[in-house]
Design an enzyme around this catalytic site. Structure first.
Site, short mmCIF file in Angstrom:
data_model
loop_
_atom_site.label_atom_id
_atom_site.label_comp_id
_atom_site.label_asym_id
_atom_site.label_seq_id
_atom_site.Cartn_x
_atom_site.Cartn_y
_atom_site.Cartn_z
N HIS A 156 0.84 -1.22 0.00
CA HIS A 156 0.00 0.00 0.00
C HIS A 156 0.87 1.26 0.00
O HIS A 156 0.57 2.23 0.69
CB HIS A 156 -0.94 0.00 1.22
CG HIS A 156 -2.04 -1.00 1.14
ND1 HIS A 156 -3.21 -0.78 0.45
CD2 HIS A 156 -2.14 -2.25 1.67
CE1 HIS A 156 -4.00 -1.85 0.56
NE2 HIS A 156 -3.37 -2.75 1.29
N ASP A 204 -0.80 -5.09 5.93
CA ASP A 204 -1.77 -5.96 5.26
C ASP A 204 -1.53 -5.99 3.75
O ASP A 204 -0.91 -5.11 3.18
CB ASP A 204 -3.19 -5.47 5.53
CG ASP A 204 -3.43 -4.07 4.98
OD1 ASP A 204 -2.52 -3.24 5.08
OD2 ASP A 204 -4.53 -3.81 4.46
N GLU A 205 -2.03 -7.02 3.11
CA GLU A 205 -2.07 -7.16 1.65
C GLU A 205 -0.74 -6.83 0.98
O GLU A 205 -0.69 -6.19 -0.08
CB GLU A 205 -3.20 -6.28 1.08
CG GLU A 205 -4.57 -6.72 1.58
CD GLU A 205 -5.70 -5.81 1.14
OE1 GLU A 205 -6.80 -6.34 0.88
OE2 GLU A 205 -5.51 -4.58 1.08
N ALA A 206 0.35 -7.27 1.59
CA ALA A 206 1.68 -7.07 1.01
C ALA A 206 1.98 -8.19 0.02
O ALA A 206 2.98 -8.92 0.15
CB ALA A 206 2.73 -7.00 2.12
N HIS A 207 1.12 -8.32 -0.98
CA HIS A 207 1.20 -9.46 -1.89
C HIS A 207 2.45 -9.40 -2.78
O HIS A 207 2.87 -10.43 -3.32
CB HIS A 207 -0.05 -9.53 -2.76
CG HIS A 207 -1.33 -9.58 -2.00
ND1 HIS A 207 -1.46 -10.29 -0.82
CD2 HIS A 207 -2.54 -8.99 -2.22
CE1 HIS A 207 -2.70 -10.15 -0.35
NE2 HIS A 207 -3.37 -9.37 -1.18
#
Length: 529
Positions: free
Chosen positions: A269, A332-335
């Site tokens: 993000h 979060d969501e550190a893909h």
């Protein structure tokens, strides 16, 4: 004989009143009953109704002790009451009776209070100023909704007789506002703070950075705000808070007894930061600014030392502006970050937060690394989140990591109520009012020790929300229920009783000019539009 004549005169007067009413078509004015003590939200710990109500009149004074904190709460109360009552309501340390605010030792904790009401006055007692402030919110709800209006109303201003004793279940009762996807001004944030305060919320979590915008000035990296903050979802002008702006938000929240928890989301993000400084990218090439709504494509470069210089500078400057105990580092969501790099990044960043005197908060993906001692993990999973992911959270909680519960399919306030809701998203499902309220934080994740649950928080993501009206429509009527989950005992939890108390709030929201959703699950009655 004289008694007989007085009786005849009284009967005659009543007959004349009745005749006048029949001629004019007017009905006699109905008797006004005060709001029962148990009609407030969040539900108080104990209520003992009884005795005569107190009536606020032109002669009422707000009496405070000699402390600056108590006077501040008294002035806050007077500012609410004066426009609608038209009364002077002087705040004074002299005299007796009226509305009295007092600090005293007792079984109140940091935020509890006792409210005593009777014919001669109302007394709110607490051990700390926050307790007095929360007691004032209860007093507001015990008065007619018209008390919230900014013009003189007719009253009468009655407070039911009896005693309320009240303390919160959890110390963390939060609301998050995403100012990154769409930017909200200082005044818009203040408006939301006032709405949160009414329901005894005590944490304001500000999501200050994301792919679409960086919203806080950092002197050592100025392009973060001036360039990274120059847009938002859909390509609007964005914006950012100067340090003075941020300090004003913190000050205002503090005056309402909310602690600001700032969030810099990382290592994912982070497109707004990556676009602002090429050297933060592994390949040294800055991507373009981003105005869409996809997630998971950006990452700080965990292998470059400049990344940690950057993080140190940002955290140092933000911590210096933030008097509260916590700093949220996202996670979060550190893909686009490998698991190895994610663990490395968190091992490097968490000690930086501690170095500047703050406690780490992160989204629950932090439990996939090694949470620092004392860290809090914010759980945003769903009922259907994988057993493996839940097990990691449970293991961390058993190891001492505190949990803030924000299950997305329960308390993400940006989720649509139904498929017809014009705002919001639905990736976590549709979340009507009953679903948002009808769960127990203490039993939500089996295997988590009770003491690990620090409280609840209602996030408001802003991909589709552009103004205060949008925020309010998604928050109300769900926000009061989340506040009750955080404040009230599990034993008081009952949807059938709650929805009646919630319906009674609608007239207050109208008086405050709040936009809200008329859920068919709630018996709103004639009072709500």
């Amino acid at each position: 004989m004289r008694q007989h004549r007085r009786t005849l005169r009284l009967l005659g007067s009543l007959l004349l009143v009745a005749m006048a009413a029949s001629v004019t078509g007017a009905a006699p004015a109905p008797a006004v009953s005060p709001t029962p003590l148990d009609r407030v939200i969040p539900a108080p710990a104990s209520v003992a109704p009884g005795g005569s109500p107190y009536r606020i009149t032109r002669g009422t004074h707000i009496r405070v002790d000699g402390s600056r904190e108590t006077r501040s709460v008294g002035e806050y109360l007077a500012k609410i009451l004066r426009p609608s009552t038209g009364y002077r309501l002087p705040v004074t340390a002299q005299g007796a009776g009226g509305i009295r605010l007092r600090l005293a030792e007792g079984p109140f904790g940091a935020e509890g209070y006792r409210l005593d009401s009777g014919r001669s006055g109302v007394t709110i007692t607490a051990a700390k100023p926050a307790g007095l402030f929360h007691g004032v919110q209860t007093l507001r709800q015990l008065l007619p909704a018209a008390v919230e209006k900014d013009s003189v109303q007719s009253g009468p201003w009655l407070v039911a007789g009896g005693t309320i004793k009240d303390t919160p279940r959890y110390g963390w009762r939060g609301a998050m506002l995403d100012v990154s996807r769409h930017f909200f001004t200082v005044e818009q944030v203040k408006r939301y703070i006032d709405q949160l305060a009414l329901y005894k919320i005590n944490k304001l979590h500000l999501h200050l950075s994301d792919d679409q915008g960086w919203r806080i000035a950092v002197d050592s990296w100025p392009r973060l705000a001036t360039y990274g903050g120059s847009t938002e979802v859909g390509g609007g002008p964005g914006g950012f808070y100067t340090k003075a702006d941020y300090k004003e938000i913190v000050r205002y929240a503090g005056s309402r007894h909310l602690e600001v928890v700032p969030e810099i989301d990382m290592p994912g993000h982070t497109n707004a930061a990556l676009a602002s400084y090429a050297e933060l990218n592994c390949d040294g090439v800055a991507p373009p600014l981003y105005t869409g709504t996809e997630v998971g494509f950006s990452s700080l470069c965990a292998g470059k030392e400049i990344t940690y210089d950057f993080v140190d500078d940002v955290i140092r400057e933000l911590a210096a502006l933030t008097p509260g105990r916590y700093l949220h580092i996202g996670g979060d969501e550190a893909h686009s970050t490998s698991h190895e790099d994610y663990v490395k990044f968190m091992d490097r960043v968490q000690p930086i937060v501690a170095k500047y005197g703050k406690t780490v908060v992160g989204w629950h993906q932090l439990t996939g690394a090694t949470p620092a001692k004392g860290a809090l993990a914010q759980y945003w999973g769903l009922d259907g989140t994988s057993a493996e992911e839940k097990a990691r959270v449970v293991k961390a909680a058993r190891g001492g990591t505190g949990l803030i519960l924000s299950p997305a399919d329960r308390v993400y306030l940006d989720m649509k109520y139904t498929k017809e809701t014009p705002l919001g998203l639905s990736w976590a499902g549709y979340v009507e009012v009953k679903r948002s309220y009808d769960w127990d934080p203490g039993a939500y994740l089996p295997g988590v020790p009770g003491e690990a649950v620090r409280g609840v928080e209602a996030p408001m993501w802003s991909e589709t929300l552009e103004n205060s009206g949008h925020v309010e429509f998604m928050a109300f009527p769900r926000l009061p229920g989340v506040a009750e989950l955080g404040w009230s005992s599990a034993a008081s939890h009952d949807w059938e009783r709650y929805k009646g108390r919630l319906a009674a709030q609608a007239e207050r929201w109208d008086a405050l000019g709040i936009e809200w959703y008329r859920s068919p699950q709630v018996p709103w009655g004639a009072g709500g539009r």
